[in-house]
Design a protein around this motif. Structure first.
Motif, PDB file in Angstrom:
ATOM      1  N   ARG A   1      13.856  11.965   6.277  1.00  0.00           N
ATOM      2  CA  ARG A   1      13.437  12.403   7.600  1.00  0.00           C
ATOM      3  C   ARG A   1      13.621  11.226   8.558  1.00  0.00           C
ATOM      4  O   ARG A   1      13.130  10.132   8.297  1.00  0.00           O
ATOM      5  CB  ARG A   1      11.969  12.837   7.616  1.00  0.00           C
ATOM      6  CG  ARG A   1      11.649  13.997   6.681  1.00  0.00           C
ATOM      7  CD  ARG A   1      12.216  15.309   7.183  1.00  0.00           C
ATOM      8  NE  ARG A   1      11.851  16.402   6.298  1.00  0.00           N
ATOM      9  CZ  ARG A   1      12.590  16.811   5.264  1.00  0.00           C
ATOM     10  NH1 ARG A   1      13.743  16.199   5.001  1.00  0.00           N
ATOM     11  NH2 ARG A   1      12.186  17.806   4.520  1.00  0.00           N
TER      12      ARG A   1
ATOM     13  N   ASP B   1      14.010  10.355  13.018  1.00  0.00           N
ATOM     14  CA  ASP B   1      13.956  10.878  14.372  1.00  0.00           C
ATOM     15  C   ASP B   1      15.300  10.637  15.049  1.00  0.00           C
ATOM     16  O   ASP B   1      15.712   9.484  15.224  1.00  0.00           O
ATOM     17  CB  ASP B   1      12.840  10.179  15.147  1.00  0.00           C
ATOM     18  CG  ASP B   1      12.481  10.901  16.439  1.00  0.00           C
ATOM     19  OD1 ASP B   1      13.349  11.600  16.989  1.00  0.00           O
ATOM     20  OD2 ASP B   1      11.331  10.755  16.897  1.00  0.00           O
TER      21      ASP B   1
ATOM     22  N   SER C   1      23.487  23.819  15.665  1.00  0.00           N
ATOM     23  CA  SER C   1      22.072  23.934  15.338  1.00  0.00           C
ATOM     24  C   SER C   1      21.445  25.100  16.081  1.00  0.00           C
ATOM     25  O   SER C   1      21.891  25.465  17.173  1.00  0.00           O
ATOM     26  CB  SER C   1      21.333  22.638  15.706  1.00  0.00           C
ATOM     27  OG  SER C   1      19.949  22.730  15.402  1.00  0.00           O
TER      28      SER C   1
ATOM     29  N   THR D   1      12.713  16.859  16.799  1.00  0.00           N
ATOM     30  CA  THR D   1      13.788  15.879  16.663  1.00  0.00           C
ATOM     31  C   THR D   1      13.846  15.204  15.299  1.00  0.00           C
ATOM     32  O   THR D   1      14.531  14.202  15.132  1.00  0.00           O
ATOM     33  CB  THR D   1      13.652  14.790  17.745  1.00  0.00           C
ATOM     34  OG1 THR D   1      12.368  14.158  17.630  1.00  0.00           O
ATOM     35  CG2 THR D   1      13.814  15.381  19.148  1.00  0.00           C
TER      36      THR D   1
ATOM     37  N   PHE E   1      15.204  15.074  11.612  1.00  0.00           N
ATOM     38  CA  PHE E   1      16.287  15.593  10.778  1.00  0.00           C
ATOM     39  C   PHE E   1      15.745  16.113   9.456  1.00  0.00           C
ATOM     40  O   PHE E   1      14.979  15.433   8.779  1.00  0.00           O
ATOM     41  CB  PHE E   1      17.286  14.460  10.519  1.00  0.00           C
ATOM     42  CG  PHE E   1      18.434  14.826   9.614  1.00  0.00           C
ATOM     43  CD1 PHE E   1      19.535  15.510  10.110  1.00  0.00           C
ATOM     44  CD2 PHE E   1      18.429  14.445   8.274  1.00  0.00           C
ATOM     45  CE1 PHE E   1      20.599  15.829   9.293  1.00  0.00           C
ATOM     46  CE2 PHE E   1      19.490  14.766   7.448  1.00  0.00           C
ATOM     47  CZ  PHE E   1      20.583  15.457   7.955  1.00  0.00           C
TER      48      PHE E   1
ATOM     49  N   LEU F   1      16.273  20.985  12.034  1.00  0.00           N
ATOM     50  CA  LEU F   1      15.360  20.018  12.665  1.00  0.00           C
ATOM     51  C   LEU F   1      13.931  20.540  12.623  1.00  0.00           C
ATOM     52  O   LEU F   1      13.690  21.739  12.487  1.00  0.00           O
ATOM     53  CB  LEU F   1      15.766  19.790  14.131  1.00  0.00           C
ATOM     54  CG  LEU F   1      17.160  19.197  14.388  1.00  0.00           C
ATOM     55  CD1 LEU F   1      17.478  19.212  15.875  1.00  0.00           C
ATOM     56  CD2 LEU F   1      17.270  17.787  13.818  1.00  0.00           C
TER      57      LEU F   1
END
Length: 226
Positions: A79, A81, A115, A193, A195, A224
């Motif tokens: 994870r 940002d 996305s 934001t 990932f 996201l």
């Protein structure tokens, strides 16, 4: 298919970023030289950022077996940002052991990132095989672009979305007073934001690719979260 985890997830020093991959022993592509590294997932390798766990599971993705498991949404625990540069946001031990790992088991030089969280597509073209660092960097840089006037005019018609965007701009400038005051694509995302990996959604891909000049096989959906 050879076991991805054993074959690909090996840290190594890359002496030439432009010539990363050479034919590997399983008929795929591997690092330019092999080294004995011992147990990569041994105790103490990763900090508490991953609660003592490596950033990927120790097997290849069942949904996307050709995709590097540190990128695949069903296997990665990574994870970070995407508001900030991956090099500074991803844990150093993870970043430097995975940056040059190939994105896919088979060589690829063109990726398209889309996305459900943002309306833009991000194209990645490379003369060399695309690796994890290219994916991370393209996602970050693609969303650092200032909004075009036409994009701003379209987005502000949605009052809720405009409020999210304006709040994100305000927060960004509070953290970076000398930063670009123009609204950026990343501001459109608000707090969503983090990932969570890449996945496939054929129906969504068809909708998004309908205005593209050419659909490509490596179109991946960025997942996201907040």
């Amino acid at each position: 298919m050879a076991n991805w985890f054993a074959q690909w997830n090996q840290p190594y020093y890359n002496p030439n970023p432009q010539q990363v991959f050479v034919p590997g022993p399983q008929g795929g592509y591997g690092p330019p030289h092999a080294q004995g590294y011992g147990n990569q997932w041994g105790p103490g390798v990763y900090s508490d950022a991953y609660s003592g766990r490596p950033p990927i599971t120790n097997h290849q993705s069942t949904k996307y077996p050709s995709l590097n498991p540190i990128l695949a949404a069903d296997t990665t625990l990574l994870r970070f940002d995407i508001k900030r540069k991956p090099r500074s946001e991803i844990l150093a031990s993870t970043y430097y052991t995975s940056r040059y790992s190939p994105a896919k088991a088979n060589p690829t030089t063109h990726f398209r990132l889309i996305s459900k969280a943002f309306p833009w597509s991000i194209e990645i073209h490379s003369s060399a095989n695309i690796n994890c660092e290219m994916i991370w960097d393209a996602l970050w840089s693609g969303l650092q672009q200032p909004l075009e006037d036409s994009e701003w005019g379209f987005l502000i018609r949605d009052k809720k979305q405009r409020e999210v965007l304006e709040a994100a701009v305000k927060k960004r400038l509070e953290l970076e007073p000398t930063g670009d005051k123009r609204p950026k694509r990343i501001d459109y995302l608000g707090e969503v934001t983090l990932f969570k990996g890449l996945e496939r959604d054929e129906d969504f891909e068809k909708l998004r690719n309908s205005i593209q000049a050419q659909a490509i096989s490596d179109t991946w959906v960025v997942k996201l979260t907040s």
